[in-house]
Design a protein around this motif. Structure first.
Motif, PDB file in Angstrom:
ATOM      1  N   ILE A  51      -6.875   2.930 -16.388  1.00  0.00           N
ATOM      2  CA  ILE A  51      -7.950   3.763 -15.844  1.00  0.00           C
ATOM      3  C   ILE A  51      -8.377   3.274 -14.461  1.00  0.00           C
ATOM      4  O   ILE A  51      -8.543   4.066 -13.531  1.00  0.00           O
ATOM      5  N   ARG A  52      -8.518   1.965 -14.312  1.00  0.00           N
ATOM      6  CA  ARG A  52      -8.937   1.414 -13.014  1.00  0.00           C
ATOM      7  C   ARG A  52      -7.919   1.728 -11.920  1.00  0.00           C
ATOM      8  O   ARG A  52      -8.266   1.885 -10.751  1.00  0.00           O
ATOM      9  N   GLN A  53      -6.650   1.811 -12.301  1.00  0.00           N
ATOM     10  CA  GLN A  53      -5.613   2.074 -11.308  1.00  0.00           C
ATOM     11  C   GLN A  53      -5.683   3.489 -10.754  1.00  0.00           C
ATOM     12  O   GLN A  53      -5.008   3.804  -9.769  1.00  0.00           O
ATOM     13  N   LEU A  54      -6.506   4.340 -11.359  1.00  0.00           N
ATOM     14  CA  LEU A  54      -6.723   5.658 -10.789  1.00  0.00           C
ATOM     15  C   LEU A  54      -7.376   5.552  -9.411  1.00  0.00           C
ATOM     16  O   LEU A  54      -7.209   6.434  -8.567  1.00  0.00           O
ATOM     17  N   LEU A  55      -8.122   4.472  -9.188  1.00  0.00           N
ATOM     18  CA  LEU A  55      -8.721   4.245  -7.874  1.00  0.00           C
ATOM     19  C   LEU A  55      -7.636   4.032  -6.818  1.00  0.00           C
ATOM     20  O   LEU A  55      -7.779   4.454  -5.669  1.00  0.00           O
ATOM     21  N   THR A  56      -6.558   3.357  -7.238  1.00  0.00           N
ATOM     22  CA  THR A  56      -5.432   3.177  -6.330  1.00  0.00           C
ATOM     23  C   THR A  56      -4.760   4.513  -6.038  1.00  0.00           C
ATOM     24  O   THR A  56      -4.427   4.821  -4.886  1.00  0.00           O
ATOM     25  N   VAL A  57      -4.594   5.325  -7.090  1.00  0.00           N
ATOM     26  CA  VAL A  57      -3.972   6.642  -6.923  1.00  0.00           C
ATOM     27  C   VAL A  57      -4.825   7.539  -6.020  1.00  0.00           C
ATOM     28  O   VAL A  57      -4.304   8.402  -5.307  1.00  0.00           O
ATOM     29  N   SER A  58      -6.149   7.325  -6.022  1.00  0.00           N
ATOM     30  CA  SER A  58      -7.030   8.170  -5.220  1.00  0.00           C
ATOM     31  C   SER A  58      -6.745   8.049  -3.731  1.00  0.00           C
ATOM     32  O   SER A  58      -7.206   8.885  -2.934  1.00  0.00           O
ATOM     33  N   PHE A  59      -5.993   7.021  -3.334  1.00  0.00           N
ATOM     34  CA  PHE A  59      -5.662   6.847  -1.925  1.00  0.00           C
ATOM     35  C   PHE A  59      -4.860   8.036  -1.394  1.00  0.00           C
ATOM     36  O   PHE A  59      -5.021   8.434  -0.236  1.00  0.00           O
ATOM     37  N   LEU A  60      -4.015   8.633  -2.245  1.00  0.00           N
ATOM     38  CA  LEU A  60      -3.149   9.723  -1.790  1.00  0.00           C
ATOM     39  C   LEU A  60      -3.950  10.973  -1.409  1.00  0.00           C
ATOM     40  O   LEU A  60      -3.782  11.487  -0.295  1.00  0.00           O
ATOM     41  N   PRO A  61      -4.832  11.506  -2.285  1.00  0.00           N
ATOM     42  CA  PRO A  61      -5.624  12.664  -1.839  1.00  0.00           C
ATOM     43  C   PRO A  61      -6.603  12.311  -0.717  1.00  0.00           C
ATOM     44  O   PRO A  61      -6.919  13.166   0.115  1.00  0.00           O
ATOM     45  N   PHE A  62      -7.063  11.060  -0.681  1.00  0.00           N
ATOM     46  CA  PHE A  62      -7.949  10.630   0.400  1.00  0.00           C
ATOM     47  C   PHE A  62      -7.216  10.725   1.735  1.00  0.00           C
ATOM     48  O   PHE A  62      -7.737  11.281   2.712  1.00  0.00           O
ATOM     49  N   LEU A  63      -5.991  10.205   1.772  1.00  0.00           N
ATOM     50  CA  LEU A  63      -5.180  10.258   2.990  1.00  0.00           C
ATOM     51  C   LEU A  63      -4.841  11.701   3.353  1.00  0.00           C
ATOM     52  O   LEU A  63      -4.912  12.097   4.523  1.00  0.00           O
ATOM     53  N   THR A  64      -4.490  12.494   2.354  1.00  0.00           N
ATOM     54  CA  THR A  64      -4.147  13.897   2.600  1.00  0.00           C
ATOM     55  C   THR A  64      -5.321  14.650   3.211  1.00  0.00           C
ATOM     56  O   THR A  64      -5.165  15.418   4.162  1.00  0.00           O
ATOM     57  N   GLY A  65      -6.515  14.416   2.669  1.00  0.00           N
ATOM     58  CA  GLY A  65      -7.702  15.078   3.189  1.00  0.00           C
ATOM     59  C   GLY A  65      -7.992  14.703   4.633  1.00  0.00           C
ATOM     60  O   GLY A  65      -8.310  15.562   5.462  1.00  0.00           O
ATOM     61  N   LEU A  66      -7.875  13.424   4.955  1.00  0.00           N
ATOM     62  CA  LEU A  66      -8.122  12.981   6.324  1.00  0.00           C
ATOM     63  C   LEU A  66      -7.100  13.563   7.296  1.00  0.00           C
ATOM     64  O   LEU A  66      -7.453  14.012   8.393  1.00  0.00           O
ATOM     65  N   LEU A  67      -5.827  13.549   6.895  1.00  0.00           N
ATOM     66  CA  LEU A  67      -4.792  14.097   7.764  1.00  0.00           C
ATOM     67  C   LEU A  67      -4.975  15.600   7.963  1.00  0.00           C
ATOM     68  O   LEU A  67      -4.765  16.133   9.062  1.00  0.00           O
ATOM     69  N   ARG A  68      -5.362  16.278   6.891  1.00  0.00           N
ATOM     70  CA  ARG A  68      -5.592  17.723   6.991  1.00  0.00           C
ATOM     71  C   ARG A  68      -6.757  18.010   7.943  1.00  0.00           C
ATOM     72  O   ARG A  68      -6.681  18.918   8.770  1.00  0.00           O
ATOM     73  N   LEU A 111     -13.955   4.805 -11.974  1.00  0.00           N
ATOM     74  CA  LEU A 111     -15.170   4.001 -11.972  1.00  0.00           C
ATOM     75  C   LEU A 111     -15.962   4.116 -13.269  1.00  0.00           C
ATOM     76  O   LEU A 111     -16.583   3.142 -13.715  1.00  0.00           O
ATOM     77  N   TYR A 112     -15.928   5.286 -13.893  1.00  0.00           N
ATOM     78  CA  TYR A 112     -16.853   5.527 -15.002  1.00  0.00           C
ATOM     79  C   TYR A 112     -16.185   5.708 -16.360  1.00  0.00           C
ATOM     80  O   TYR A 112     -16.881   5.802 -17.373  1.00  0.00           O
ATOM     81  N   LEU A 113     -14.861   5.719 -16.403  1.00  0.00           N
ATOM     82  CA  LEU A 113     -14.174   5.802 -17.689  1.00  0.00           C
ATOM     83  C   LEU A 113     -13.490   4.500 -18.057  1.00  0.00           C
ATOM     84  O   LEU A 113     -12.966   4.368 -19.165  1.00  0.00           O
ATOM     85  N   ALA A 114     -13.473   3.557 -17.122  1.00  0.00           N
ATOM     86  CA  ALA A 114     -12.793   2.276 -17.384  1.00  0.00           C
ATOM     87  C   ALA A 114     -13.585   1.447 -18.388  1.00  0.00           C
ATOM     88  O   ALA A 114     -14.811   1.506 -18.436  1.00  0.00           O
TER      89      ALA A 114
END
Length: 302
Positions: A244-261, A299-302
C-alpha cells in the motif's frame, strides 16, 4: 413611498455587499487549500482535531488575503482603469470607494491575524510574515523583476508551512521544496501567458517588459525540474515498503504526467488562470484525480 424607499435601501445594501464580495475575490480562495497540504501529507487529516485546526487556519489566511486584495485594488485602481478586464474591479469602477475598501481590508487583516493567533504563536508569526511579504509585493516588489515571482511563490510556501504549525505536523524539507518549485512553475506559466497577452496587460503590469520569453521558458524548465525531483525524492523513499505504501511511489507517474501536460498548455499561451486550466483539460484532470487516489490510498490505507 415608504415601501419604495425601503426597497431602494435593500437594493443598495445588496449591491454594496456584492461589490465587497467581488473585492474579496472569492475565486482566489481556493489557494487556501495549501493549508491542508501538510496534514494530508502527514496522514492526519482524517483526525477531527487536525481537520478542524486546518480549516480554521485556512479561514485565517482567506481573511488575510481579503485584506491584501483590498489594499492592492486601491493601490492599482489608476492602472486598472486602463485595463479591459480589471477596469470592472469594484474600486476601479467606482462601485466601492477607496476609503470603504481600506476599512474592509483592515477588518480582514485584523480578523485573520486574530484567528491565526488562536492557533498558536508559530501560526501567528507565519501569518504575519505572509502579510508582510504580500504587502511588500503590493507596494513595491511587484515592480521588481524576478523578486515579484519569488514573492508570489513564497506566499504558497508560507501557507503550506502554516498548515503544519496549525495542526502540529512536522513539515519535511521535501514538502517545502515541492511547494516552492511547484508555485514557481505556476507563476512562471502565468507570467508567460500575461506577457503574450494584449498590450493593455503590459501597461497594467509594467514588470512584464523586463521578462523575455526565453528567460520565462528557462524559469519554467527549472521550476518543473525542481518540482519533479523534489516530489520524486519524497515519493521514492517509500520504495520497498509494504504494498500500500508503495502506491506513493507509483503516484510519481501521474504527478509527472500532469506537470508535463500543464507545461505543454503553458507553451501554447495558456496559464494565466491556472485554476481554470486544471478543470478544462481532460488529460490534466484525469492525471490529477489518479494522483490524488494513489496518494490518498498510500497514506490512509496503509
Amino acid at each position: 413611498m415608504t415601501n419604495l424607499r425601503n426597497s431602494s435601501a435593500v437594493v443598495l445594501r445588496t449591491s454594496r455587499a456584492a461589490s465587497l464580495l467581488r473585492l474579496s475575490r472569492p475565486q482566489q480562495w481556493h489557494k487556501a487549500v495549501m493549508l491542508f497540504a501538510a496534514p494530508v501529507a502527514a496522514g492526519v487529516i482524517d483526525q477531527p482535531h487536525a481537520l478542524l485546526r486546518a480549516t480554521v487556519a485556512a479561514a485565517a489566511f482567506i481573511l488575510l488575503s481579503v485584506g491584501i486584495y483590498a489594499f492592492n485594488d486601491v493601490r492599482d485602481a489608476p492602472d486598472d482603469r486602463r485595463h479591459p478586464r480589471k477596469q470592472h474591479r469594484p474600486v476601479a469602477s467606482g462601485a466601492v470607494s477607496p476609503m470603504v475598501a481600506l476599512v474592509w481590508g483592515c477588518a480582514g487583516v485584523v480578523a485573520g491575524l486574530t484567528i491565526a493567533g488562536s492557533l498558536g504563536i508559530p501560526t501567528f508569526l507565519i501569518g504575519f510574515g505572509y502579510l508582510a511579504v504580500q504587502f511588500a509585493y503590493v507596494f513595491g516588489l511587484k515592480h521588481i523583476a524576478v523578486v515579484d515571482v519569488v514573492a508570489v511563490a513564497l506566499g504558497f510556501v508560507l501557507r503550506a508551512a502554516a498548515g503544519g504549525t496549525a495542526t502540529g505536523v512536522a513539515v519535511s524539507n521535501w514538502f517545502l521544496l515541492v511547494s516552492l518549485f511547484g508555485a514557481l512553475f505556476l507563476v512562471a506559466g502565468k507570467r508567460r501567458a500575461e506577457r503574450s497577452s494584449t498590450t493593455s496587460d503590459a501597461r497594467s503590469r509594467p514588470v512584464l517588459a523586463a521578462y523575455s520569453a526565453s528567460w520565462l521558458d528557462q524559469l519554467t524548465t527549472v521550476a518543473l525540474l525542481g518540482t519533479v525531483l523534489s516530489y520524486g525524492l519524497w515519493a521514492f523513499q517509500y520504495l520497498g515498503d509494504d504494498v500500500i505504501r508503495q502506491l506513493l511511489t507509483v503516484s510519481f507517474l501521474p504527478f509527472l504526467t500532469g506537470l508535463l501536460r500543464y507545461g505543454l498548455l503553458v507553451s501554447t499561451g495558456r496559464g494565466e488562470l491556472p485554476e481554470h486550466e486544471i478543470f478544462r483539460d481532460r488529460v490534466l484532470l484525469l492525471a490529477g484525480l489518479l494522483w490524488a487516489v494513489l496518494v490518498g490510498a498510500g497514506l490512509y490505507l496503509a
